[in-house]
Design a protein around this motif. Structure first.
Motif, PDB file in Angstrom:
ATOM      1  N   PHE A   1     -54.475  33.359 -55.560  1.00 20.77           N
ATOM      2  CA  PHE A   1     -54.515  32.642 -54.713  1.00 20.77           C
ATOM      3  C   PHE A   1     -56.089  31.569 -54.908  1.00 20.77           C
ATOM      4  O   PHE A   1     -57.026  33.075 -55.625  1.00 20.77           O
ATOM      5  N   ASN A   2     -56.301  30.813 -54.733  1.00 17.13           N
ATOM      6  CA  ASN A   2     -57.664  30.777 -55.165  1.00 17.13           C
ATOM      7  C   ASN A   2     -58.477  29.669 -53.743  1.00 17.13           C
ATOM      8  O   ASN A   2     -57.509  29.075 -53.229  1.00 17.13           O
ATOM      9  N   ASP A   3     -59.704  29.862 -54.037  1.00 14.37           N
ATOM     10  CA  ASP A   3     -60.363  28.678 -52.383  1.00 14.37           C
ATOM     11  C   ASP A   3     -61.026  27.804 -53.751  1.00 14.37           C
ATOM     12  O   ASP A   3     -61.561  26.727 -54.090  1.00 14.37           O
ATOM     13  N   ILE A   4     -59.882  26.430 -53.872  1.00  8.67           N
ATOM     14  CA  ILE A   4     -59.622  24.999 -54.073  1.00  8.67           C
ATOM     15  C   ILE A   4     -59.038  24.668 -53.253  1.00  8.67           C
ATOM     16  O   ILE A   4     -58.048  24.463 -52.402  1.00  8.67           O
TER      17      ILE A   4
ATOM     18  N   SER B   1     -53.869  27.297 -53.651  1.00 10.44           N
ATOM     19  CA  SER B   1     -53.898  27.220 -52.869  1.00 10.44           C
ATOM     20  C   SER B   1     -55.001  27.885 -51.349  1.00 10.44           C
ATOM     21  O   SER B   1     -53.641  28.041 -50.885  1.00 10.44           O
ATOM     22  N   SER B   2     -55.647  28.920 -51.071  1.00 14.85           N
ATOM     23  CA  SER B   2     -55.667  29.625 -50.212  1.00 14.85           C
ATOM     24  C   SER B   2     -55.802  28.810 -48.924  1.00 14.85           C
ATOM     25  O   SER B   2     -55.877  29.285 -47.840  1.00 14.85           O
TER      26      SER B   2
ATOM     27  N   ASP C   1     -43.601  38.079 -43.678  1.00 13.72           N
ATOM     28  CA  ASP C   1     -44.812  37.770 -44.505  1.00 13.72           C
ATOM     29  C   ASP C   1     -46.300  37.093 -43.108  1.00 13.72           C
ATOM     30  O   ASP C   1     -45.598  36.397 -42.867  1.00 13.72           O
ATOM     31  N   ALA C   2     -47.455  37.414 -42.293  1.00 13.92           N
ATOM     32  CA  ALA C   2     -48.165  36.862 -42.114  1.00 13.92           C
ATOM     33  C   ALA C   2     -49.149  36.978 -42.359  1.00 13.92           C
ATOM     34  O   ALA C   2     -50.146  37.984 -43.667  1.00 13.92           O
ATOM     35  N   GLU C   3     -50.336  36.747 -42.153  1.00 12.51           N
ATOM     36  CA  GLU C   3     -51.974  36.468 -42.133  1.00 12.51           C
ATOM     37  C   GLU C   3     -52.458  37.272 -41.086  1.00 12.51           C
ATOM     38  O   GLU C   3     -52.054  37.088 -39.712  1.00 12.51           O
ATOM     39  N   VAL C   4     -53.720  37.493 -41.091  1.00 15.11           N
ATOM     40  CA  VAL C   4     -55.100  38.362 -40.153  1.00 15.11           C
ATOM     41  C   VAL C   4     -54.540  36.957 -38.565  1.00 15.11           C
ATOM     42  O   VAL C   4     -55.181  36.226 -39.394  1.00 15.11           O
ATOM     43  N   GLY C   5     -54.630  36.462 -37.507  1.00 15.67           N
ATOM     44  CA  GLY C   5     -54.463  35.993 -37.086  1.00 15.67           C
ATOM     45  C   GLY C   5     -53.098  35.383 -36.634  1.00 15.67           C
ATOM     46  O   GLY C   5     -52.870  34.256 -35.280  1.00 15.67           O
ATOM     47  N   HIS C   6     -52.041  34.701 -37.405  1.00 12.99           N
ATOM     48  CA  HIS C   6     -50.567  34.593 -37.173  1.00 12.99           C
ATOM     49  C   HIS C   6     -50.464  35.331 -35.730  1.00 12.99           C
ATOM     50  O   HIS C   6     -50.405  37.349 -35.944  1.00 12.99           O
ATOM     51  N   LEU C   7     -49.168  34.764 -34.887  1.00 16.37           N
ATOM     52  CA  LEU C   7     -48.142  35.236 -34.025  1.00 16.37           C
ATOM     53  C   LEU C   7     -47.150  35.332 -34.844  1.00 16.37           C
ATOM     54  O   LEU C   7     -46.775  34.942 -35.001  1.00 16.37           O
TER      55      LEU C   7
ATOM     56  N   TYR D   1     -56.891  34.529 -48.529  1.00 14.35           N
ATOM     57  CA  TYR D   1     -56.588  35.348 -49.215  1.00 14.35           C
ATOM     58  C   TYR D   1     -57.050  34.691 -50.638  1.00 14.35           C
ATOM     59  O   TYR D   1     -55.786  33.917 -50.764  1.00 14.35           O
ATOM     60  N   VAL D   2     -57.762  35.795 -51.058  1.00 17.84           N
ATOM     61  CA  VAL D   2     -58.028  35.030 -52.173  1.00 17.84           C
ATOM     62  C   VAL D   2     -58.024  36.347 -53.771  1.00 17.84           C
ATOM     63  O   VAL D   2     -58.518  37.028 -53.301  1.00 17.84           O
ATOM     64  N   GLY D   3     -57.215  35.643 -54.585  1.00 16.01           N
ATOM     65  CA  GLY D   3     -57.072  36.875 -55.191  1.00 16.01           C
ATOM     66  C   GLY D   3     -55.960  37.188 -55.972  1.00 16.01           C
ATOM     67  O   GLY D   3     -54.677  36.197 -55.496  1.00 16.01           O
ATOM     68  N   ARG D   4     -55.429  38.260 -56.761  1.00 16.54           N
ATOM     69  CA  ARG D   4     -53.188  38.233 -57.045  1.00 16.54           C
ATOM     70  C   ARG D   4     -52.542  38.144 -55.856  1.00 16.54           C
ATOM     71  O   ARG D   4     -52.799  39.364 -55.350  1.00 16.54           O
TER      72      ARG D   4
END
Length: 295
Positions: free
Chosen positions: A53-56, A73-74, A220-226, A280-283
């Motif tokens: 994942f990249n900030d693109i 793209s993140s 699978d979720a991200e911080v802030g997801h409900l 998230y950015v990274g593998r």
């Protein structure tokens, strides 16, 4: 003109057939069945493709090489990232060259008019949502595609980790399970309005609904997801926290990166939650590692 149209339709069918078979083979070679939802990042890794994942500001990129790489793209929503990964993996397994996929809304050429893009899209749809799995998702809920409500369609999209409109497109064009009129009616609802119907209020936070028919695979979720889980669900860990009991289930919010075991005492319903940092950015394989205590 009619002959040209028939030729184009025949070519598309041939491309779609090849892409569908490649998607089935990709799942089987990665040790996955043809029914269950999958983590597309683990399938890519199983095929020797490194996912980052990249900030693109694009959808994604496939880079041939040793090892081959997929850059995502993140900034894109979580379901879009999964679909983009499957799309780029399609480029790899179908033998296409390196590619850069710009934001869909910025594309000047319709992707379905470009053979390699059409093939990669078709591969992505069947890799993420195999026919048997889709039929099973409706059957276990006692639903039919032509009569299921938008909220019920949304739940099934959540189960496969794809977007609501992506599932509608696949039901229409990929599987032929709904009519165009039905697809148009379903598209009148947006994820934002569906979230408001489900939760009883508007919220900008993405919502994942895991109902009783979820099937036990990871969420699978991200911080802030409900996360709306069955009533009575308990989380064993602090990556997610219960915030409300609603008519449709128990509502949780993802609070921090990490793994969390989730179950419903007294029943067989259980799952694991994998929570990643926001944007998230990274593998990809490290996306849900917990924060260091010293951070």
């Amino acid at each position: 003109m009619k002959a040209l149209a028939r030729t184009m339709m025949h070519n598309r069918r041939a491309l779609a057939d090849k892409a569908m078979k490649a998607a089935i083979t990709a799942r089987l070679k990665a040790g996955k069945d043809l029914v269950s939802p999958v983590c597309i990042y683990s399938i890519a890794e199983a095929h020797g493709v490194r996912v980052t994942f990249n900030d693109i500001n694009m959808e994604g990129m496939y880079q041939r090489g040793s090892p081959p790489r997929i850059h995502l793209s993140s900034r894109r929503p979580l379901p879009r990232r999964a679909y983009n990964c499957a799309h780029e993996l399609g480029h790899h397994l179908l033998g296409h060259g390196s590619s850069i996929d710009e934001l869909r809304e910025n594309q000047l050429v319709r992707p379905w008019d470009v053979p390699e893009e059409y093939s990669a899209d078709t591969f992505a749809a069947y890799a993420l949502v195999p026919t048997l799995g889709l039929r099973n998702a409706f059957a276990t809920r006692g639903l039919k595609p032509e009569t299921a409500t938008p909220i019920e369609i949304y739940r099934i999209a959540c189960q496969f980790g794809i977007g609501y409109s992506t599932l509608i497109t696949h039901l229409l064009w990929g599987e032929g399970m709904i009519s165009r009129a039905r697809a148009d009616a379903l598209r009148k609802f947006t994820p934002r309005t569906l979230r408001a119907h489900i939760l009883g209020s508007l919220t900008p936070n993405p919502l994942i609904v895991a109902d009783e028919a979820w099937g036990g695979h990871a969420i699978d979720a991200e911080v802030g997801h409900l996360l709306l889980l069955p009533s009575g669900t308990v989380a064993h860990g602090d990556a997610i926290a219960s915030i409300a009991d609603l008519e449709g289930g128990r509502l949780f919010e993802a609070k921090r990166p990490g793994l969390v075991r989730i179950d419903r005492p007294g029943t067989e319903w259980a799952a694991f939650g994998r929570i990643a940092r926001t944007a998230y950015v990274g593998r990809a394989e490290f996306r849900h590692l917990e924060d260091d205590a010293d951070d």
